[in-house]
Motif scaffolding. Structure first.
Motif, mmCIF file in Angstrom:
data_model
loop_
_atom_site.group_PDB
_atom_site.id
_atom_site.type_symbol
_atom_site.label_atom_id
_atom_site.label_comp_id
_atom_site.label_asym_id
_atom_site.label_seq_id
_atom_site.Cartn_x
_atom_site.Cartn_y
_atom_site.Cartn_z
ATOM 1 N N ASN A 121 0.791 -1.235 0.000
ATOM 2 C CA ASN A 121 0.000 0.000 0.000
ATOM 3 C C ASN A 121 0.822 1.283 0.000
ATOM 4 O O ASN A 121 0.319 2.327 0.372
ATOM 5 C CB ASN A 121 -0.943 0.009 1.218
ATOM 6 N N VAL A 122 2.090 1.202 -0.404
ATOM 7 C CA VAL A 122 2.860 2.432 -0.621
ATOM 8 C C VAL A 122 3.188 2.525 -2.108
ATOM 9 O O VAL A 122 3.051 1.536 -2.840
ATOM 10 C CB VAL A 122 4.180 2.474 0.214
ATOM 11 N N SER A 142 -7.034 -3.123 6.254
ATOM 12 C CA SER A 142 -5.909 -2.284 6.678
ATOM 13 C C SER A 142 -6.395 -0.901 7.117
ATOM 14 O O SER A 142 -5.994 -0.397 8.164
ATOM 15 C CB SER A 142 -4.918 -2.101 5.523
ATOM 16 N N LEU A 143 -7.257 -0.313 6.293
ATOM 17 C CA LEU A 143 -7.754 1.042 6.564
ATOM 18 C C LEU A 143 -8.570 1.075 7.867
ATOM 19 O O LEU A 143 -8.376 1.936 8.724
ATOM 20 C CB LEU A 143 -8.600 1.525 5.388
ATOM 21 N N TYR A 144 -9.460 0.126 7.991
ATOM 22 C CA TYR A 144 -10.322 0.019 9.176
ATOM 23 C C TYR A 144 -9.469 -0.086 10.449
ATOM 24 O O TYR A 144 -9.658 0.649 11.414
ATOM 25 C CB TYR A 144 -11.204 -1.216 8.999
ATOM 26 N N SER A 145 -8.468 -0.983 10.400
ATOM 27 C CA SER A 145 -7.626 -1.197 11.572
ATOM 28 C C SER A 145 -6.813 0.055 11.898
ATOM 29 O O SER A 145 -6.625 0.410 13.054
ATOM 30 C CB SER A 145 -6.658 -2.349 11.332
ATOM 31 N N PHE A 156 -1.187 -3.056 6.960
ATOM 32 C CA PHE A 156 -1.331 -3.496 8.339
ATOM 33 C C PHE A 156 -1.433 -5.014 8.427
ATOM 34 O O PHE A 156 -1.062 -5.630 9.417
ATOM 35 C CB PHE A 156 -2.626 -2.883 8.883
ATOM 36 N N THR A 157 -1.963 -5.635 7.385
ATOM 37 C CA THR A 157 -2.263 -7.061 7.473
ATOM 38 C C THR A 157 -1.243 -7.945 6.753
ATOM 39 O O THR A 157 -1.312 -9.167 6.844
ATOM 40 C CB THR A 157 -3.665 -7.350 6.887
ATOM 41 N N GLY A 158 -0.287 -7.323 6.051
ATOM 42 C CA GLY A 158 0.683 -8.094 5.291
ATOM 43 C C GLY A 158 1.596 -8.907 6.194
ATOM 44 O O GLY A 158 1.861 -8.535 7.340
#
Ligand code: GTP
Ligand code: MG
Length: 238
Positions: A121-122, A142-145, A156-158
């Motif tokens: 996500n970058v 990822s966004l939610y967390s 976040f989840t990778g």
């Protein structure tokens, strides 16, 4: 800094003979690989034993009696390495979604940072050949967390992440409760809250080509709930 690459496997017979040499080719001379296999019915562990003969002193193998999930495998791997002389740890999947070619870049950055995240996500990173719904769930998760927990990590989840031993000590592995997706979220949240310096480097994440997925769908929705539990735990600790 001595690197241990940790790879959890379950029924990866179609990938194991290719992924192991690809990893070994991309790590420093003194680095080693640890495979944690949960007695894969397809004989993955036997294939690893043959590879051990082919590449002496490079490959370690732990076999657990049954399928216990990737989160507990990762923690076992960290603890195994921390009891030995390893300083840096990197998780990798066996299905080539985590391309071994990124290992040198992860390793280069860990000289300066406590954690290096292989990030979809970058800028420059991304996902290839995955269904829209799966992408949506990954990005949304990822966004939610990130919003709930207030942690500025984009992926976040990778699961393709490198940790310094000192970062794992700060995180406190015995406090980690999450399974599945929640495991990565919990690790990164605790790392951030404990003051670890985190760097995201772009990775292209192709979908699995060979073998079958083992991720249960329920885990994703379970993770959405666990995020709130992580928030509470972290608040009490840091
Ligand atoms: N030891 C162990 N390894 C596992 C287990 N479940 C999955 N793995 C391994 O963990 C890694 C990630 O699992 P995958 O099935 O690729 O999960 P995913 O990437 O979310 O899903 P797909 O790529 O769609 O298959 C792979 O190397 C698997 O072989 C498990 O219960 N125990
Ligand atoms: Mg996969």
């Amino acid at each position: 800094m001595k690197l241990l690459v940790i790879m959890a496997t379950y029924n990866e017979i179609e990938n194991i003979n290719e992924i192991v040499p690809a990893i070994l080719m991309n790590i420093p001379e003194n680095a080693e690989l640890l495979v944690i296999d949960d007695s894969s019915p397809d004989g993955t562990a036997d294939a690893v034993r043959k590879l051990q003969e082919q590449y002496p002193n490079k490959i370690n193998l732990l076999v657990r009696p049954g399928k216990q999930g990737v989160a507990t495998a990762a923690i076992l791997g960290y603890k195994w390495g921390m009891e030995r002389d390893f300083d840096v740890f990197c998780n990798i999947d066996a299905d080539f979604s985590h391309k071994p070619e990124y290992l040198p870049e992860l390793y280069k950055n860990i000289q300066e940072y406590d954690i290096v995240v292989g990030s979809r996500n970058v800028r420059g990173g991304g996902i290839e050949n995955r269904s829209f719904i799966r992408n949506f769930l990954t990005a949304g998760g990822s966004l939610y967390s990130r919003l709930v927990l207030g942690v500025p990590v984009k992926d976040f989840t990778g699961g393709y992440n490198m940790y310094r031993k000192s970062a794992l000590e700060k995180i406190g592995l015995d406090n980690i409760k999450g399974l599945g997706y929640a495991f990565q979220i919990e690790m990164k949240t605790r790392a951030y809250k404990s003051g670890c310096k985190i760097k995201e480097i772009p990775i292209i994440f192709p979908d699995r080509v060979k073998g079958v997925s083992k991720i249960e769908k329920g885990i994703f929705f379970e993770a959405l709930k666990i995020v709130w539990k992580i928030k509470k735990d972290v608040k009490e600790t840091f």
